[in-house]
Design an enzyme around this catalytic site. Structure first.
Site, PDB file in Angstrom:
ATOM      1  N   PHE A   2      50.345 -55.571 -70.926  1.00 44.47           N
ATOM      2  CA  PHE A   2      50.091 -56.791 -70.435  1.00 44.47           C
ATOM      3  C   PHE A   2      48.609 -56.921 -69.788  1.00 44.47           C
ATOM      4  O   PHE A   2      48.749 -55.951 -69.338  1.00 44.47           O
ATOM      5  CB  PHE A   2      51.742 -56.795 -70.336  1.00 44.47           C
ATOM      6  N   ASP A  36      41.545 -52.024 -67.500  1.00 46.82           N
ATOM      7  CA  ASP A  36      42.849 -52.307 -66.981  1.00 46.82           C
ATOM      8  C   ASP A  36      43.485 -52.620 -65.668  1.00 46.82           C
ATOM      9  O   ASP A  36      44.801 -50.873 -66.059  1.00 46.82           O
ATOM     10  CB  ASP A  36      43.169 -53.708 -67.918  1.00 46.82           C
ATOM     11  N   LYS A  91      46.450 -56.900 -57.975  1.00 47.45           N
ATOM     12  CA  LYS A  91      47.746 -56.922 -56.802  1.00 47.45           C
ATOM     13  C   LYS A  91      47.175 -56.120 -55.238  1.00 47.45           C
ATOM     14  O   LYS A  91      46.752 -57.055 -54.446  1.00 47.45           O
ATOM     15  CB  LYS A  91      48.828 -55.708 -58.577  1.00 47.45           C
TER      16      LYS A  91
END
Length: 431
Positions: A138, A239, A268
């Site tokens: 993702f 990532d 995040k």
């Protein structure tokens, strides 16, 4: 004060249904690992805003940093009038990332932006266009992020066509997944059948897949990818949007591996709940785009930058990397001890505090999203917020703040224990 039901009806009338919402209650306030809804009910937050709150809700140092910045300025657009706090944050990130040699950074707003800009940087540096990612990965909800993402429903359904020259190879996930050798062989086959490696700018990988089910990349896979990239002049992009800032027991998950990436995308928990992301990498690569090629109106937002400085201080001062490993080991031991009583719990895996529990039908061995949802709902009824993930939706992931105190952590494990027992009992009754 409106009730949860009243706000829920307003939400249905006002908000697009395309934004899925898990809970039918609405937050009123939060503190560290605790949320209260508008009706005063208390919840222990093991969702962490989807891995954003490694330092908890409203950490006093984050609040103080934001308040101090509020009295100075809230926005200039860094690319118009820059400010020292952003420069010093990039200096700190450059020193922290596991990349040898001169390192540079660029600040953005969201994780998807970080990933897309990493791809842009890789293309600018290599002069190539193709990108390779992994099944079940993702990488965001923008069109390039979706093209890289290796799961169709719900992320990609109805949103194509996607950017061209994005290819996928299988990720070696779990005992039922392909082996590392099979994944690397699929990569070599891709070079033979679909894309010349001389046209590939980058390979993008999550060291631990997030939405894909907290699948930990084997060290042999990362070593194989590094060798492949070096052989063909391809860049390796990590990532670390979900894995960064202590979640895996290291500042970055790539520190668990014997090889280094060329670029790291992060977001995040970088800024304790404020919108901030970054790409860091080898200086020569980061300097490939021409001036003006990177940026964004809200990139390096000064309030978020101030929060990020506080987050980095908190991680160091409160020893949150060590805390991540301690809490993760405690959770893993607890889950392993419950597998005999809950045969639907078929796997426990992860690094540090990035831990997952996988559920399958004991009779068939098939992944069971229903069983995972049963545990999630039973926990929620007891006041414990959990998230599911995985290609089949049969994995529960644990994303508690690393700042949670021991007493509340034990309370949460008690709620989880009851939820697992309830799911096991329902399974026995159904049989």
């Amino acid at each position: 004060m409106s009730s949860n039901q009243q706000i829920h009806q307003r939400r249905l009338a006002a908000a697009s249904r395309g934004v899925g919402v898990m809970c039918d209650f609405f937050a009123e306030r939060a503190e560290n690992a605790t949320l209260w809804d508008v009706e005063g009910r208390r919840f222990i937050d093991f969702a962490g805003g989807i891995a954003v709150l490694n330092t908890g809700h409203r950490h006093p140092k984050v609040i103080a940093a934001i308040e101090q910045q509020l009295h100075r300025f809230t926005h200039t657009a860094y690319q118009i009038v820059p400010y020292e706090s952003a420069v010093s944050l990039m200096e700190r990130l450059n020193a922290l990332v596991p990349i040898d040699g001169p390192v540079k950074s660029a600040l953005f707003t969201t994780g998807a932006e970080a990933v897309e800009n990493a791809v842009k940087i890789a293309r600018a540096h290599t002069g190539r266009s193709a990108v390779i990612a992994f099944s079940a990965g993702f990488h965001g909800r923008t069109l390039m992020g979706l093209a890289l993402t290796g799961k169709v429903v719900p992320y990609k359904s109805g949103f194509g066509p996607f950017p061209a020259e994005v290819y996928h190879v299988p990720f070696p996930a779990g005992p039922q997944g392909p082996s590392v050798a099979a994944s690397l062989a699929a990569l070599e086959q891709l070079f033979k059948s679909d894309v010349d490696p001389a046209r590939v700018a980058a390979i993008v990988i999550e060291p631990v897949q997030g939405e894909g089910g907290f699948n930990v990349a084997p060290a042999a896979l990362l070593s194989g990818l590094r060798e492949c990239c070096d052989r063909h002049g391809i860049l390796l992009i990590a990532d670390e949007v979900q894995t960064g800032f202590g979640r895996t027991g290291r500042m970055f998950a790539m520190e668990h591996y014997p090889v280094q990436p060329d670029l790291i995308a992060m977001a995040k928990s970088l800024a304790g709940g404020m919108p901030l992301s970054a790409v860091a990498g080898k200086a020569a690569i980061m300097d490939a785009p021409a001036p003006g090629g990177l940026g964004g109106t809200y990139a390096a937002n000064p309030l978020a930058v101030a929060a990020s400085h506080a987050v980095l201080d908190i991680i160091a001062e409160e020893h949150l990397l060590e805390r991540s490993n301690v809490l993760g080991a405690r959770l893993t031991a607890f889950l392993e001890s419950r597998r005999a009583q809950c045969p639907a719990l078929t796997d426990v895996r992860g690094l540090g505090s990035m831990i997952a529990a996988e559920f399958a039908d004991p009779a068939t061995g098939q992944p069971s999203a229903a069983l995972a949802a049963r545990v999630q709902q039973a926990a929620l009824a007891r006041g414990l917020l959990l998230l599911t993930c995985g290609t089949d939706g049969n994995v529960i992931r644990f994303l508690y703040p690393l700042t949670i105190d021991d007493a509340q952590f034990e309370e949460a494990l008690g709620h989880l224990d009851a939820a697992l027992a309830q799911a096991a009992q329902a399974l026995m009754q159904a049989a």
